[in-house]
Design an enzyme around this catalytic site. Structure first.
Site, mmCIF file in Angstrom:
data_model
loop_
_atom_site.group_PDB
_atom_site.id
_atom_site.type_symbol
_atom_site.label_atom_id
_atom_site.label_comp_id
_atom_site.label_asym_id
_atom_site.label_seq_id
_atom_site.Cartn_x
_atom_site.Cartn_y
_atom_site.Cartn_z
ATOM 1 N N GLN A 11 -4.367 -1.498 9.824
ATOM 2 C CA GLN A 11 -4.278 -2.812 9.180
ATOM 3 C C GLN A 11 -4.842 -3.904 10.096
ATOM 4 O OE1 GLN A 11 -3.173 -3.407 5.949
ATOM 5 N NE2 GLN A 11 -3.814 -5.518 6.280
ATOM 6 N N LYS A 26 0.840 -1.209 0.000
ATOM 7 C CA LYS A 26 0.000 0.000 0.000
ATOM 8 C C LYS A 26 0.874 1.259 0.000
ATOM 9 C CE LYS A 26 -3.718 -2.521 2.221
ATOM 10 N NZ LYS A 26 -4.423 -2.890 3.449
ATOM 11 N N ASP A 41 -10.623 2.706 4.109
ATOM 12 C CA ASP A 41 -10.858 1.267 3.951
ATOM 13 C C ASP A 41 -12.350 0.996 3.744
ATOM 14 O OD1 ASP A 41 -8.780 -0.541 3.795
ATOM 15 O OD2 ASP A 41 -8.422 -0.598 5.965
#
Ligand code: NDP
Length: 296
Positions: free
Chosen positions: A103, A59, A126
């Site tokens: 995460q 990412k 997200d």
């Protein structure tokens, strides 16, 4: 005798991701001109989980490639929930941060739901916050969850017809299967499918997957979908990603999906490879959300 093989085409997430990332890079420069800074994504990584480190690394690298600023905040595995919530609160308040992700999975002693709920929905790139999931349900603007949205972008890129098709989703997780089923049933393109969502309590799964014009699989079991479960000419999207032992490789393993690619691919019109299918699209989708965050 009917022909049971076809020449399948690849739903290539690297090719599609590259095209979308070129557009994102141009838009990042426009953002820079308009406000003096490029979009800024922060990734929070708690602990040393190997897979998570790889995902976060890809990412951060993707951000660099499109000219975004990215910051990786590492915290040790023994970080308390209160300490992590403090990090979230700081990021929520930091005007220099457009969007951020924490995460997953988090260490067991931290409540993931509490952390997700603490993220400001306007920075939740997200797309996991209930407010963003609710907006998606209602068709309102917001951040779409990265993996399902990446799949939607992939189907769009390759012009896959979806209207009136039967889409079977295998798996009902909050981050993949359930939002995927909603996106495929929306009154738009890609969408307008008749959707069946299946899970571990589904009876006679093969009889349902065999009805799928579009089969989207997210269950987390390597090679689970076999040729007898797939209709000739289907479009198959494989979300799963697994390290499978392979002594012939230098690394000792290869990556494989939830679909037994070698036997299923010849029956398909289109199929995603693993790696190089859904994975790169998930990251591209995160970039799209971060760009959106910088523009709002
Ligand atoms: P989860 O473990 O959260 O969910 C798995 C789902 O599969 C559950 O709904 C479960 O049903 C269902 N399931 C399990 N076994 C069966 C079965 N035998 N028959 C039918 N359904 C079954 O997984 P995720 O959705 O988070 O991830 C799925 C896979 O995708 C994993 O391999 C993950 O690593 C990968 N992934 C890849 C991404 C990428 O970018 N490529 C991003 C996200 C995930 P039930 O609800 O009844 O338990």
């Amino acid at each position: 005798m009917s022909d049971t093989t076809s020449t399948y085409r690849s739903l290539n997430g690297i090719e599609c991701g590259k095209a979308l990332r070129a557009q994102i890079a141009r838009r990042a420069q426009e953002v820079l001109k308009e406000r003096g800074t490029v979009p800024h994504l922060v990734a929070v990584l708690v602990g040393e989980d190997a897979a998570s480190q790889t995902y976060v690394g890809s990412k951060v690298k993707a951000c660099e490639e499109v000219g975004f600023r990215s910051t990786l905040l590492r915290r040790p595995a023994d970080t308390t929930e209160a300490e992590l919530l403090e990090v979230v609160a700081e990021l929520n308040a930091d005007a220099a941060v457009d969007g951020f992700i924490v995460q997953l999975p988090l260490p067991k002693h931290i409540d993931e739901e509490r952390v997700t709920l603490a993220i400001n929905p306007t920075k939740d790139v997200d797309g996991f916050h209930p407010q963003n999931l609710g907006r998606m349900m209602l068709g309102l603007p917001g951040y779409l969850p990265a993996t399902p949205n990446g799949i939607v972008e992939l189907l769009k890129f390759y012009d896959i017809p979806t209207e009136g098709r039967h889409c079977v989703v295998v798996g009902r997780s909050n981050i993949v299967g359930t939002p995927m089923s909603i996106l495929m049933s929306r009154n738009t393109y890609p969408g307008n499918c008749t959707v069946t969502i299946t899970h571990s309590r589904t009876k006679d799964l093969p009889s349902i997957t065999r009805q799928a014009d579009i089969l989207i699989v997210a269950i987390g079991k390597a090679g689970f979908i076999t040729a007898d479960m797939v209709k000739q000419g289907a479009v198959v999207v494989d979300v799963g990603i697994h390290r499978v032992e392979d002594a012939s490789r230098k690394s000792g393993y290869r990556l494989s999906g939830d679909v037994n690619f070698d036997e299923v691919a010849p029956k398909c019109a289109w199929i995603t490879p693993v790696p190089g299918g859904v994975g790169p699209m998930t990251v591209t989708s995160l970039l799209l959300n971060t760009l959106k965050a910088a523009q709002t």
